[in-house]
Design an enzyme around this catalytic site. Structure first.
Site, PDB file in Angstrom:
ATOM      1  N   SER A  69     -61.187  59.091 -11.206  1.00  0.00           N
ATOM      2  CA  SER A  69     -60.666  59.096 -12.570  1.00  0.00           C
ATOM      3  C   SER A  69     -61.745  59.584 -13.515  1.00  0.00           C
ATOM      4  O   SER A  69     -62.915  59.245 -13.338  1.00  0.00           O
ATOM      5  CB  SER A  69     -60.242  57.680 -12.959  1.00  0.00           C
ATOM      6  OG  SER A  69     -60.101  57.598 -14.353  1.00  0.00           O
ATOM      7  N   GLU A 161     -46.857  46.709  -9.527  1.00  0.00           N
ATOM      8  CA  GLU A 161     -47.612  45.802 -10.401  1.00  0.00           C
ATOM      9  C   GLU A 161     -47.321  44.333 -10.053  1.00  0.00           C
ATOM     10  O   GLU A 161     -48.214  43.501 -10.055  1.00  0.00           O
ATOM     11  CB  GLU A 161     -47.261  46.105 -11.864  1.00  0.00           C
ATOM     12  CG  GLU A 161     -48.100  45.298 -12.820  1.00  0.00           C
ATOM     13  CD  GLU A 161     -48.645  46.107 -13.987  1.00  0.00           C
ATOM     14  OE1 GLU A 161     -48.514  47.342 -14.002  1.00  0.00           O
ATOM     15  OE2 GLU A 161     -49.216  45.470 -14.888  1.00  0.00           O
ATOM     16  N   ASP A 173     -42.312  48.732 -19.447  1.00  0.00           N
ATOM     17  CA  ASP A 173     -43.373  49.735 -19.615  1.00  0.00           C
ATOM     18  C   ASP A 173     -43.146  50.940 -18.710  1.00  0.00           C
ATOM     19  O   ASP A 173     -43.265  52.092 -19.130  1.00  0.00           O
ATOM     20  CB  ASP A 173     -44.747  49.123 -19.294  1.00  0.00           C
ATOM     21  CG  ASP A 173     -45.037  47.917 -20.155  1.00  0.00           C
ATOM     22  OD1 ASP A 173     -44.311  47.698 -21.140  1.00  0.00           O
ATOM     23  OD2 ASP A 173     -45.997  47.192 -19.836  1.00  0.00           O
TER      24      ASP A 173
HETATM   25  C1  GLA Z   1     -46.378  43.816 -20.811  1.00  0.00           C
HETATM   26  C2  GLA Z   1     -45.454  43.877 -19.600  1.00  0.00           C
HETATM   27  C3  GLA Z   1     -44.030  44.208 -20.014  1.00  0.00           C
HETATM   28  C4  GLA Z   1     -43.540  43.293 -21.124  1.00  0.00           C
HETATM   29  C5  GLA Z   1     -44.565  43.227 -22.250  1.00  0.00           C
HETATM   30  C6  GLA Z   1     -44.203  42.207 -23.297  1.00  0.00           C
HETATM   31  O1  GLA Z   1     -46.516  45.064 -21.405  1.00  0.00           O
HETATM   32  O2  GLA Z   1     -45.918  44.838 -18.681  1.00  0.00           O
HETATM   33  O3  GLA Z   1     -43.189  44.135 -18.883  1.00  0.00           O
HETATM   34  O4  GLA Z   1     -43.230  42.024 -20.632  1.00  0.00           O
HETATM   35  O5  GLA Z   1     -45.861  42.910 -21.779  1.00  0.00           O
HETATM   36  O6  GLA Z   1     -43.028  42.566 -23.910  1.00  0.00           O
END
Ligand code: GLA
Length: 387
Positions: A69, A161, A173
């Site tokens: 990276s 994850e 996300d």
């Molecule tokens: C992180 C997690 C998401 C979500 C947010 C809070 O970004 O990866 O899945 O739960 O926190 O909304």
């Protein structure tokens, strides 16, 4: 770093090969409303942003996977037998988690040179990790001609994850990073995975991300703690209500069971239900171009995260308070998991220079920290670039 420079870096690092070099990109995301609702089956309102991770990748003739990276020092050369190994707190767990997902599906992923380069501030709640997972999943799917659809890749990135990195994150996300559409926010129902792309007409207004630069400490363990608390609240409700997720509950039901829940679980559940309801309203407001009311929902959401879900910090509260006092600001809230990270502000574009000047100073005076400012546009999701 532009693609040309990255290309040169790749050649320098990995040398020449007859195999084709390909480039993929996946953005980070900003969540405008609806945090900690995704793993509770609720609604979220994220958008992909114009900051992300680029991946240059090439097949190798042997079974070795080489990862490097531009953002981190560690470079790894892993033989096929070493791919299931985890590295304490290390970025390579994200790509390795994704590779592991392909292997679990019986797809043998080996023989790759990978070079990552990102411009998302790390650990700031803008999903740099999801962008690494998503870009890896998209690249492998394309390189090995697997034909998996985008939603499957998103789910694999989330599972990476959950299972490999060990964070019980929801799907928001990875979904936002993969599915973003320029000029739109996604109203995503994380229960059914139904998604509406809602066009946003910002006119004279902009979204601005302000990084508190507060080090996020113990974020993963606190995040998993909130996850368990939500499950505990759901368990209590399910003793007498037929709800499958916390987001399906109503505020009235929560009040009925307030005593059984106890103060803390009641507040956790109240946050989830009210955030879920706020996203429903917000999508309507955006359709009607009512940015003033939308900003008010952002403000209320921050209060809910501060008091009920307790994912804010005194530093983030200070940043939000200072931001709100500035001219032209319609709303401000922390975005993402919390416990440090970024605030998102809806502001009149003409006020941006003054805002940055005053907020930088006041924030420094009151917390001793320096803020960074990132004007963002609502951007497209993951894609292949020309290498
Ligand atoms: C992180 C997690 C998401 C979500 C947010 C809070 O970004 O990866 O899945 O739960 O926190 O909304």
């Amino acid at each position: 770093m532009n693609i040309q420079e990255l290309n040169e870096h790749f050649q320098h690092h990995y040398g020449d090969s007859a195999e084709a070099l390909r480039a993929f990109y996946a953005p980070g995301r900003v969540n405008l409303l609806g945090d900690h609702t995704d793993y509770n089956g609720g609604l979220v309102l994220p958008s992909a942003i114009d900051y992300g991770t680029t991946l240059l990748v090439r097949r190798r003739s042997d079974k070795v996977v080489k990862l490097a990276s531009r953002n981190f020092n560690l470079v790894a050369f892993l033989s096929a037998g070493e791919l299931q190994q985890k590295y304490a707190d290390h970025w390579i767990n994200y790509p390795l988690g994704v590779i592991d997902q392909f292997r679990q599906r019986g797809i043998d992923i080996a023989g790759l040179d990978l070079l990552y380069s990102g411009d998302i501030p790390n650990g700031a709640g803008l999903s740099s990790s999801a962008s690494v997972e998503v870009v890896t999943a998209f690249a492998i799917n394309s390189l090995f001609e697997l034909g998996l659809d985008a939603l499957t890749l998103v789910q694999m990135a989330q599972a990476a994850e959950n299972d490999f990195v060990g964070v019980n994150c929801g799907i928001m996300d990875q979904y936002a990073s993969a599915m973003g559409q320029v000029g739109h926010v996604m109203k995503l129902d994380c229960g059914s995975l139904a998604c509406e792309q809602v066009p946003v007409e910002l006119g004279d207004f902009s979204f601005l991300i302000v990084n508190s630069n507060q080090r996020r400490e113990l974020t993963e363990s606190k995040y998993n703690e909130r996850f368990s608390e939500s499950r505990a609240a759901l368990d209590v409700l399910q003793q007498s209500e037929s709800v499958e997720t916390l987001a399906q509950a109503t505020l009235e039901q929560l009040q009925t069971h307030q005593e059984a829940l106890g103060d803390m679980l009641y507040r956790r559940a109240r946050h989830v239900v009210s955030e879920h309801n706020a996203v429903k309203k917000a999508a309507e407001l955006l359709r009607n171009n009512d940015l003033v009311q939308f900003g008010a929902l952002m403000d209320q959401s921050h209060v809910s995260m501060r008091d009920d879900y307790e994912t804010s910090t005194s530093v983030l509260d200070a940043l939000v308070d200072i931001s709100r006092r500035q001219m032209g600001v319609l709303g401000a809230r922390l975005t993402g998991a919390g416990f440090g990270g970024c605030v998102v502000v809806l502001i009149e574009s003409a006020e941006l220079p003054e805002f940055q000047k005053f907020v930088a100073q006041e924030y420094k005076d009151s917390t001793g920290l320096s803020a960074d400012f990132y004007p963002v546009s609502l951007a497209d999701g993951a894609r292949e670039l020309s290498a």
